[in-house]
Design a protein around this motif. Structure first.
Motif, PDB file in Angstrom:
ATOM      1  N   ILE B  60       0.854  -1.184   0.000  1.00  0.00           N
ATOM      2  CA  ILE B  60       0.000   0.000   0.000  1.00  0.00           C
ATOM      3  C   ILE B  60       0.887   1.230   0.000  1.00  0.00           C
ATOM      4  O   ILE B  60       2.011   1.178   0.479  1.00  0.00           O
ATOM      5  CB  ILE B  60      -0.951  -0.010   1.216  1.00  0.00           C
ATOM      6  N   LEU B  62       0.603   5.157   1.104  1.00  0.00           N
ATOM      7  CA  LEU B  62      -0.213   6.235   1.659  1.00  0.00           C
ATOM      8  C   LEU B  62       0.342   7.607   1.317  1.00  0.00           C
ATOM      9  O   LEU B  62      -0.240   8.621   1.670  1.00  0.00           O
ATOM     10  CB  LEU B  62      -0.295   6.101   3.181  1.00  0.00           C
ATOM     11  N   PHE B 116       2.631   0.209   5.305  1.00  0.00           N
ATOM     12  CA  PHE B 116       1.730   1.188   5.897  1.00  0.00           C
ATOM     13  C   PHE B 116       2.498   2.255   6.662  1.00  0.00           C
ATOM     14  O   PHE B 116       2.295   3.447   6.466  1.00  0.00           O
ATOM     15  CB  PHE B 116       0.756   0.459   6.826  1.00  0.00           C
ATOM     16  N   ILE B 117       3.404   1.819   7.537  1.00  0.00           N
ATOM     17  CA  ILE B 117       4.133   2.766   8.373  1.00  0.00           C
ATOM     18  C   ILE B 117       5.124   3.587   7.572  1.00  0.00           C
ATOM     19  O   ILE B 117       5.233   4.803   7.738  1.00  0.00           O
ATOM     20  CB  ILE B 117       4.864   2.023   9.511  1.00  0.00           C
ATOM     21  N   ILE B 118       5.862   2.937   6.678  1.00  0.00           N
ATOM     22  CA  ILE B 118       6.895   3.659   5.948  1.00  0.00           C
ATOM     23  C   ILE B 118       6.287   4.670   4.982  1.00  0.00           C
ATOM     24  O   ILE B 118       6.766   5.800   4.871  1.00  0.00           O
ATOM     25  CB  ILE B 118       7.827   2.674   5.214  1.00  0.00           C
ATOM     26  N   LEU B 120       3.462   5.991   5.409  1.00  0.00           N
ATOM     27  CA  LEU B 120       2.882   7.011   6.285  1.00  0.00           C
ATOM     28  C   LEU B 120       3.946   8.039   6.635  1.00  0.00           C
ATOM     29  O   LEU B 120       3.692   9.250   6.602  1.00  0.00           O
ATOM     30  CB  LEU B 120       2.355   6.350   7.565  1.00  0.00           C
ATOM     31  N   ILE B 247      -7.023   4.619  -3.456  1.00  0.00           N
ATOM     32  CA  ILE B 247      -7.237   3.248  -2.997  1.00  0.00           C
ATOM     33  C   ILE B 247      -8.675   2.822  -3.271  1.00  0.00           C
ATOM     34  O   ILE B 247      -8.940   1.707  -3.728  1.00  0.00           O
ATOM     35  CB  ILE B 247      -6.913   3.109  -1.493  1.00  0.00           C
ATOM     36  N   LEU B 257      -7.418  -6.480  -2.431  1.00  0.00           N
ATOM     37  CA  LEU B 257      -6.452  -5.845  -1.550  1.00  0.00           C
ATOM     38  C   LEU B 257      -5.422  -6.796  -1.015  1.00  0.00           C
ATOM     39  O   LEU B 257      -4.381  -6.384  -0.539  1.00  0.00           O
ATOM     40  CB  LEU B 257      -7.194  -5.199  -0.394  1.00  0.00           C
ATOM     41  N   THR B 258      -5.723  -8.086  -1.059  1.00  0.00           N
ATOM     42  CA  THR B 258      -4.741  -9.050  -0.593  1.00  0.00           C
ATOM     43  C   THR B 258      -3.681  -9.261  -1.666  1.00  0.00           C
ATOM     44  O   THR B 258      -2.666  -9.878  -1.444  1.00  0.00           O
ATOM     45  CB  THR B 258      -5.413 -10.397  -0.292  1.00  0.00           C
TER      46      THR B 258
END
Lengths: 340, 324
Positions: B60, B62, B116-118, B120, B247, B257-258
């Motif tokens: 993903i 973001l 997700f975190i990176i 973000l 998205i 999404l998988t």
């Protein structure tokens, strides 16, 4: 030296150490950072401000910690905060004479109810339908902002009902009222998760949902419950936010809160891949996030740049949590950790 | 036929909505209205192409909205404040976006961190850099840009589109080609299906993963340039929430999404559906524009639900086939 290494093993060590480092930094570089005076019958100072401003994030972090522990995530909390704030403001009514349209208790309970229903919606999508948490909560993130705007009719509702301000702006026994709300919620959650088997169930669902199910744990119910609770927490946070500014802005309320809360939980030691969770760690994490923001402002850095610093902090924390990174950089630390 | 059922549903949805609009509102049914859909959403189309690749691979991104905003700020500031020439500006902006994508992809893959975190962190980083450039809007007066913004390309006399739409169409066509007929494309699908298997098969997983995020960064910066053609300005608050729109259009387009399933064509229909909803609400006139968000959210829900049902039915079928 052995003692220090044992101490470092304790999960709460790193969050507390980071917070302490921030405090020391402020001690030297921010004048009067630690000065606390008594003004207007309550404690007053930078540190008190940090605690007061951190309360919405702390409340969100309590709910999010449990969700993340089940290997899930909830990015809709910001929108639920806006819905809750909008709802409570709309119910109380913006009458200029300060008379609430409905009793305070009714407005608060209704807002909490709506927020819990939002949480239940997320829980249903993740547990019953089996959607990926990020997408399930993405739906509410997008739609929720719309719902909040429709609830407030795209206007900022201003409140004049003075007693309501106590929640966000009042003081009790010298400390902000909101911190007592946090303490109460934290105490209740810690009791339920540590003194009953529920905490263990949540952790096992996060570590291995299939094994948990085979062990007889109702994984679906646990997941449904944690998302509902997260929504409930977002509801409380929304009410406090509304009370603090005595208004509800459907567009801007709660913007970015989910990111700060997730960061707080991650900083507090709970891993994004689920499993063991640390509620107190999340509280420390929230304080770190708030102190960081306050420190940045105190230095005259424009609020927009604060985001840049937070980005670097998120990056640094993630790298430290990465097993591969630690092994590459701190060879021996990595080897000591058991393979997980 | 079975495989493409999702695609047909999205296309069907678009036709249904457009048809409903034509019946309900006078002036809705016109080629120009359809072309306007493309003109108004060309930036989203470009964003969504990059996002499709990322999601097919199971990841993903973001940061796309913020990188778009950064691109607009960078472009407008270089044009207006530093007086650079347009070609240099475009090249620089695209380079910055692609490099950001590369950095994120590198960290995600090498240190095995959640995308997700990176991404973000990338979101905050890009947004922060926007504000470093300027807090205010920067209007673009450069003649080349003005030309790009105001040009109208006539389509067989039935209406006109803008150069941005051409750019978007070229990108979409390239994307479809790359995803279906190149090794890179197949590797993306393989990684999304099962990364471990792809690795064991000997596919260049590391290189592909990093390339995917580079591609997303490239698309975000290109979308930013197209956005400046549309708004003739750079503004740090651009693109807030755009990553979610991207998205949403990818999901509505049928990409799982998988990961491992989906395609760019579906995303195109997804963008058309998104645009149609906005136009419908605008034509309606009385509904709060924020209803778009609610409808999009609801559609994403429906499509995810549908995807889940298809998945579970497939799973049940598999169990039956296992020999005793």
């Amino acid at each position: 030296m052995l003692h220090l290494r044992n101490l470092a093993r304790h999960k709460i060590f790193w969050p507390l150490a980071s917070l302490a480092a921030l405090m020391v930094f402020n001690l030297f570089f921010t004048p009067n950072f630690f000065s606390i005076e008594i003004k207007q019958g309550h404690l007053y100072g930078n540190v008190i401000d940090i605690i007061k401003n951190a309360t919405p994030i702390m409340i969100l972090a309590i709910g999010l910690t449990l969700v993340i522990a089940t290997k899930g995530i909830d990015i809709s909390v910001g929108s639920v905060v806006a819905i809750s704030a909008g709802f409570v403001a709309m119910m109380l009514g913006g009458a200029v004479d300060g008379a609430p349209a409905v009793p305070y208790a009714v407005a608060i309970i209704a807002a909490l109810g709506i927020a819990s229903i939002a949480g239940m919606w997320n829980g249903m999508l993740v547990s019953w339908i089996g959607m990926q948490p990020i997408i399930a909560t993405l739906i509410l993130l997008v739609a929720g902002r719309g719902i909040a705007m429709v609830t407030t009719n795209a206007q900022i509702i201003w409140l004049y009902t003075k007693p309501f301000a106590v929640l966000g702006q009042g003081y009790f026994l010298g400390l902000p009222v909101s911190i007592f709300v946090v303490a109460g919620l934290l105490g209740l959650t810690m009791f339920v998760t540590r003194k009953t088997a529920l905490g263990l169930f949540v952790e096992s669902v996060g570590i291995n949902p299939v094994a948990a199910r085979f062990a007889g744990i109702g994984a679906k119910n646990i997941i449904f419950a944690v998302y509902t609770f997260c929504g409930f927490c977002a509801g409380i946070a929304g009410i406090i936010v509304c009370s603090t500014v005595m208004s509800a802005d459907g567009n801007n309320a709660g913007q970015g809160y989910e990111m700060s809360a997730i960061l707080a939980v991650v900083l507090g030691g709970t891993s994004l891949s689920g499993g063991k969770f640390y509620l107190v760690g999340s509280m420390v994490g929230s304080l770190i996030v708030q102190t960081l923001t306050t420190t940045i402002y105190a230095f005259g850095v424009p609020p927009e740049l604060a985001q840049l610093v937070i980005a670097l902090v998120v990056l640094a924390v993630s790298l430290m949590q990465s097993h591969k990174f630690r092994t590459m950089v701190f060879g021996f630390f990595g080897q000591r950790e058991s393979a997980l | 036929m079975r495989k493409n059922i999702s695609l047909f549903i999205t296309l069907g949805l678009f036709i249904l909505m457009f048809g409903a609009g034509s019946v309900m509102f006078r002036g809705f049914f016109s080629m120009q209205n359809f072309f306007n859909l493309l003109i108004d959403n060309s930036y989203l189309l470009i964003l969504a192409v990059g996002m499709t690749f990322v999601i097919i691979s199971g990841g993903i991104d973001l940061s796309v909205g913020s990188v778009l905003a950064l691109s607009t700020m960078l472009a407008s500031s270089l044009l207006e404040k530093s007086g650079w020439n347009p070609v240099a500006v475009i090249a620089t902006v695209i380079l910055v976006g692609t490099t950001l994508g590369f950095s994120m992809g590198y960290i995600i893959h090498t240190y095995e961190l959640p995308p997700f975190i990176i991404t973000l962190a990338g979101l905050y980083l890009a947004r922060g850099l926007c504000y470093v450039i300027s807090i205010d809007t920067i209007a673009i007066s450069n003649p080349f840009w003005q030309l790009a913004a105001r040009s109208q390309i006539s389509i067989l006399g039935t209406g006109f589109i803008s150069p941005s739409v051409m750019i978007a169409i070229v990108l979409v066509a390239s994307g479809i080609f790359v995803s279906r007929y190149t090794r890179f494309g197949r590797t993306v699908y393989a990684i999304g299906g099962n990364e471990q298997s792809a690795l064991l098969m000997g596919l260049p997983v590391a290189r592909t993963k990093i390339l995917i995020y580079m591609l997303s960064g490239f698309c975000s910066s290109l979308a930013g340039i197209v956005f400046t053609f549309y708004t003739l300005s750079g503004y740090a608050l651009n693109g807030r929430g755009m990553e979610m729109d991207a998205i949403a259009t990818v999901v509505i387009g049928g990409t799982l999404l998988t990961g491992g399933v989906g395609g760019i064509l579906g995303t195109v229909f997804g963008v058309l559906v998104y645009g149609t909803i906005q136009v419908l609400i605008m034509f309606q006139g009385t509904l709060n524009a924020w209803w778009t968000r609610i409808v999009i959210g609801f559609l994403v829900f429906l499509f995810c639900l549908f995807q889940r049902i298809m998945e579970t039915r497939k799973g049940a079928k598999k169990k039956v086939v296992v020999p005793a």
